[in-house]
Design a protein around this motif. Sequence first.
Motif, PDB file in Angstrom:
ATOM      1  N   VAL A   1      52.193 -20.918 112.418  1.00 21.85           N
ATOM      2  CA  VAL A   1      52.332 -19.533 112.877  1.00 21.85           C
ATOM      3  C   VAL A   1      53.810 -19.148 112.920  1.00 21.85           C
ATOM      4  O   VAL A   1      54.177 -18.033 112.551  1.00 21.85           O
ATOM      5  N   SER A   2      54.667 -20.086 113.342  1.00 24.47           N
ATOM      6  CA  SER A   2      56.091 -19.766 113.432  1.00 24.47           C
ATOM      7  C   SER A   2      56.704 -19.500 112.053  1.00 24.47           C
ATOM      8  O   SER A   2      57.425 -18.518 111.877  1.00 24.47           O
ATOM      9  N   ILE A   3      56.416 -20.364 111.079  1.00 28.12           N
ATOM     10  CA  ILE A   3      57.092 -20.164 109.785  1.00 28.12           C
ATOM     11  C   ILE A   3      56.571 -18.936 109.043  1.00 28.12           C
ATOM     12  O   ILE A   3      57.246 -18.373 108.205  1.00 28.12           O
ATOM     13  N   THR A   4      55.333 -18.502 109.367  1.00 28.35           N
ATOM     14  CA  THR A   4      54.809 -17.315 108.689  1.00 28.35           C
ATOM     15  C   THR A   4      55.085 -16.052 109.491  1.00 28.35           C
ATOM     16  O   THR A   4      54.714 -14.962 109.085  1.00 28.35           O
ATOM     17  N   ASP A   5      55.721 -16.214 110.644  1.00 26.06           N
ATOM     18  CA  ASP A   5      55.971 -15.066 111.518  1.00 26.06           C
ATOM     19  C   ASP A   5      57.165 -14.266 110.992  1.00 26.06           C
ATOM     20  O   ASP A   5      58.295 -14.750 110.989  1.00 26.06           O
ATOM     21  N   ARG A   6      56.907 -13.029 110.558  1.00 27.39           N
ATOM     22  CA  ARG A   6      57.983 -12.189 110.013  1.00 27.39           C
ATOM     23  C   ARG A   6      58.299 -11.012 110.939  1.00 27.39           C
ATOM     24  O   ARG A   6      58.954 -10.063 110.537  1.00 27.39           O
ATOM     25  N   SER A   7      57.813 -11.065 112.159  1.00 32.73           N
ATOM     26  CA  SER A   7      57.991  -9.929 113.070  1.00 32.73           C
ATOM     27  C   SER A   7      59.446  -9.823 113.527  1.00 32.73           C
ATOM     28  O   SER A   7      60.234 -10.767 113.383  1.00 32.73           O
ATOM     29  N   GLY A   8      59.775  -8.681 114.104  1.00 36.65           N
ATOM     30  CA  GLY A   8      61.114  -8.482 114.635  1.00 36.65           C
ATOM     31  C   GLY A   8      61.381  -9.434 115.782  1.00 36.65           C
ATOM     32  O   GLY A   8      62.484  -9.951 115.949  1.00 36.65           O
ATOM     33  N   ARG A   9      60.335  -9.681 116.581  1.00 37.46           N
ATOM     34  CA  ARG A   9      60.476 -10.589 117.716  1.00 37.46           C
ATOM     35  C   ARG A   9      60.859 -11.993 117.226  1.00 37.46           C
ATOM     36  O   ARG A   9      61.672 -12.685 117.838  1.00 37.46           O
ATOM     37  N   ALA A  10      60.246 -12.395 116.095  1.00 38.99           N
ATOM     38  CA  ALA A  10      60.533 -13.726 115.546  1.00 38.99           C
ATOM     39  C   ALA A  10      62.013 -13.866 115.222  1.00 38.99           C
ATOM     40  O   ALA A  10      62.625 -14.907 115.462  1.00 38.99           O
ATOM     41  N   ALA A  11      62.611 -12.798 114.690  1.00 40.21           N
ATOM     42  CA  ALA A  11      64.038 -12.836 114.367  1.00 40.21           C
ATOM     43  C   ALA A  11      64.856 -13.033 115.643  1.00 40.21           C
ATOM     44  O   ALA A  11      65.790 -13.848 115.686  1.00 40.21           O
ATOM     45  N   THR A  12      64.502 -12.294 116.704  1.00 42.15           N
ATOM     46  CA  THR A  12      65.185 -12.446 117.990  1.00 42.15           C
ATOM     47  C   THR A  12      65.014 -13.877 118.514  1.00 42.15           C
ATOM     48  O   THR A  12      65.963 -14.490 119.017  1.00 42.15           O
ATOM     49  N   ASP A  13      63.787 -14.407 118.409  1.00 42.50           N
ATOM     50  CA  ASP A  13      63.508 -15.771 118.891  1.00 42.50           C
ATOM     51  C   ASP A  13      64.415 -16.784 118.206  1.00 42.50           C
ATOM     52  O   ASP A  13      64.992 -17.654 118.845  1.00 42.50           O
ATOM     53  N   ARG A  14      64.511 -16.660 116.883  1.00 48.68           N
ATOM     54  CA  ARG A  14      65.301 -17.641 116.134  1.00 48.68           C
ATOM     55  C   ARG A  14      66.785 -17.467 116.425  1.00 48.68           C
ATOM     56  O   ARG A  14      67.526 -18.438 116.540  1.00 48.68           O
ATOM     57  N   ALA A  15      67.200 -16.212 116.563  1.00 48.80           N
ATOM     58  CA  ALA A  15      68.616 -15.956 116.833  1.00 48.80           C
ATOM     59  C   ALA A  15      69.034 -16.499 118.193  1.00 48.80           C
ATOM     60  O   ALA A  15      70.202 -16.800 118.431  1.00 48.80           O
ATOM     61  N   GLY A  16      68.060 -16.640 119.097  1.00 47.22           N
ATOM     62  CA  GLY A  16      68.383 -17.124 120.444  1.00 47.22           C
ATOM     63  C   GLY A  16      68.572 -18.624 120.510  1.00 47.22           C
ATOM     64  O   GLY A  16      69.022 -19.154 121.529  1.00 47.22           O
ATOM     65  N   TYR A  17      68.241 -19.317 119.419  1.00 47.23           N
ATOM     66  CA  TYR A  17      68.269 -20.784 119.494  1.00 47.23           C
ATOM     67  C   TYR A  17      69.652 -21.386 119.749  1.00 47.23           C
ATOM     68  O   TYR A  17      69.776 -22.258 120.618  1.00 47.23           O
ATOM     69  N   PRO A  18      70.701 -20.948 119.045  1.00 47.21           N
ATOM     70  CA  PRO A  18      72.012 -21.591 119.267  1.00 47.21           C
ATOM     71  C   PRO A  18      72.462 -21.512 120.726  1.00 47.21           C
ATOM     72  O   PRO A  18      72.928 -22.521 121.280  1.00 47.21           O
ATOM     73  N   ALA A  19      72.300 -20.352 121.355  1.00 48.08           N
ATOM     74  CA  ALA A  19      72.720 -20.232 122.750  1.00 48.08           C
ATOM     75  C   ALA A  19      71.876 -21.126 123.645  1.00 48.08           C
ATOM     76  O   ALA A  19      72.385 -21.780 124.563  1.00 48.08           O
ATOM     77  N   GLN A  20      70.562 -21.180 123.350  1.00 46.65           N
ATOM     78  CA  GLN A  20      69.674 -22.040 124.138  1.00 46.65           C
ATOM     79  C   GLN A  20      70.088 -23.497 123.988  1.00 46.65           C
ATOM     80  O   GLN A  20      70.175 -24.246 124.951  1.00 46.65           O
ATOM     81  N   LYS A  21      70.383 -23.878 122.746  1.00 47.88           N
ATOM     82  CA  LYS A  21      70.737 -25.270 122.487  1.00 47.88           C
ATOM     83  C   LYS A  21      72.029 -25.640 123.227  1.00 47.88           C
ATOM     84  O   LYS A  21      72.126 -26.697 123.834  1.00 47.88           O
ATOM     85  N   PHE A  22      72.991 -24.716 123.182  1.00 48.57           N
ATOM     86  CA  PHE A  22      74.267 -24.978 123.835  1.00 48.57           C
ATOM     87  C   PHE A  22      74.063 -25.224 125.339  1.00 48.57           C
ATOM     88  O   PHE A  22      74.577 -26.180 125.909  1.00 48.57           O
ATOM     89  N   GLN A  23      73.264 -24.357 125.958  1.00 49.05           N
ATOM     90  CA  GLN A  23      73.011 -24.529 127.395  1.00 49.05           C
ATOM     91  C   GLN A  23      72.202 -25.796 127.674  1.00 49.05           C
ATOM     92  O   GLN A  23      72.469 -26.521 128.634  1.00 49.05           O
TER      93      GLN A  23
END
Lengths: 112, 570
Positions: B535-557
């Motif tokens: 479901v994640s790799i086929t997810d092309r929604s706008g929310r999915a873009a936000t989710d993926r973009a949030g990863y670096p900050a999440q990882k850092f914390q």
Amino acid sequence: MAIEQAEGITETSKSLADMANDERYERLVTRRNRFAWVLTTCMLAIYFGYILLIAFRRDILAQPIGEGVTTLGIPVGLGVILSGIALTGIYVIRANRVYDPELEALRREYDA
Amino acid sequence: MNAFPVTRLALVLIFCLFPAVLLADALTGEAEQQATNWPAIIMFALFVAATLWVTRLAAKRVRSASDFYAAGGGITGFQNGLAIAGDYMSAASFLGISAQIFASGYDGLIYSTGFLVGWPIILFLLAERLRNLGRYTFADVASFRFAQPPVRVFAAFSTLAVVTFYLIAQMVGAGQLIKLLFGLDYAYAVVIVGVLMTCYVLFGGMIATTWVQIIKAVLLLGCASFMAFAVLAGFGFSPEAMFAAAVEVKGDLALAEGAAPADAASQGLSIMGPGGFIKDPISAISFGLALMFGTAGLPHILMRFFTVPDAKEARKSVLWATGWIGYFYILTFVIGFGAITMVATDSSFLAADGSLRGGSNMAAIHLASAIGGDFFLGFVSAVAFATILAVVAGLTLSGASAVSHDLYASVFKRGEADPETELKVSRRTVPVLAGLAIVLGIAFEKQNVAFMVSLAFSIAASGNFPVLLMSVLWKNCTTRGVVAGGTIGVVTALVLTILSPAIWVSVIGNETAVFPYSSPAIFSMPLAFLTIWLVSITDRSGRAATDRAGYPAQKFQAETGIGAVGASGH
């Protein structure tokens, strides 16, 4: 990768973004994660090795060791428990002695 | 904040009333039972008095939501390790595993190893990241970079499912145990557990729940150590001598039942190796998966990582917890074998048909009596009851946090809830959950609830664990992915368990099970991971873009703890 990381963090603080892009930070995280995965793999191998023995070759575990009734299964089973404690200990010691001081030094440098 | 005057009054009332209720009912019980139960009642009353006193002290310190949910982050690694061990050493593991060893020997050890090996995995992959990303519930972590409402709703329902099944098992166990040990009516027993745990959680929040758990863990470890020591001392500290005696007892029992001498000898020896507990390889592996990864998804256990000030203490607490739990399982192993040699040979512990008096779970309790007489029996009974009480308190707190923090504050109020109101919602949920636990405990009195703990583990391993792991470690993970995968994992685990022998045959009474294996995890857990991925790799929604973009900050914390919610000022 480095640029991508920076993008997510720039809103928070400039120095944090610098730290996230610092090669030493990236290396630290990679090393720490690799170590954690190695230990995870060890634990999985030990436990599922034990479960597979039970599933397919329980006769091996039911073999007596020495003259008495004590079977090989007893030290093996207790060994699985003790290995879990030992692996946990190894991780904690390494994290406390190696990773924590390195991260602390980086944090001080970047004033984070 | 103006404390609850009414609640304080209630506390005093309960304090005064409960010993009276206990005594009154014990007096109306059977004469023979009553004589042996006095030490247990006194010991238990002492425990209740001590824990209510602790609750009173804690109540003064519970001022904020952080105090209530996470003990203000002021628990040390050592204390938290003991509390985690306490949560984990439930009556099901103490009485259940020793009973299993008593019945079939070696098989009990397989259970113990599965329960233990989840801990190193939690430490290596989750513990520090949980502490760095979360505040009160594991949903804080799972939803860190995702759309809040869907992930929180999923997490809250899966938490409530795990908590409910676990609670039912504990309540039914408590009722039966108290009925037997104290001569109290089943319903009274269940109500007492419900009311006491409400007191702990409602007034003392996480601070009291943690300290009740620590007190009980120390008592349980102390009494299990003494029992194992006494058993081994009887055999000159030679495990071989103990095993040999147990094998002989089992052989003699088989002979007495009319087995041929050669058969009897091999039946005796069978307790020294894996037996019929796990019937087929698929069940064995599936069960192993559920035990190992279920631990990493139990909400009342994960919640404990938010009570320590930082990742370093979280790490330490896992080491302490693993050490204590491992030690405890080794003790249980000795206790189980000790019970074979001391309980199975003594007719005063056996019913007319040769089974254990009071049910199969009583092996450890009878052993306590064989070792230390009525006084020690009373002590162990009281500790067993205390164990249930402490575990249900933790479960209730976890359920209440899911309702107030995840559902009310994050979904219903869209994260805009005022902390005091959130705390109020939490406190109001506690008696509701307690009431539910009492009703379910009474409703399930005559049911076989043995499957409920393993069902809770299966749900945790198939829902919470994949969601948590993927959201923390996989950068392409999206909101839709975790919600779909987690839901499918939970539903599959639930449906397959209903179709399995434990419910389809034993409870519903059908001839053969639709799903033949004893645990669903081998199917439901990979299915959850696969769904999250697909479901994640086929997810092309706008929310999915936000989710993926949030990863670096999440990882850092997650990796550094910079930005993590720290300990509050006291």
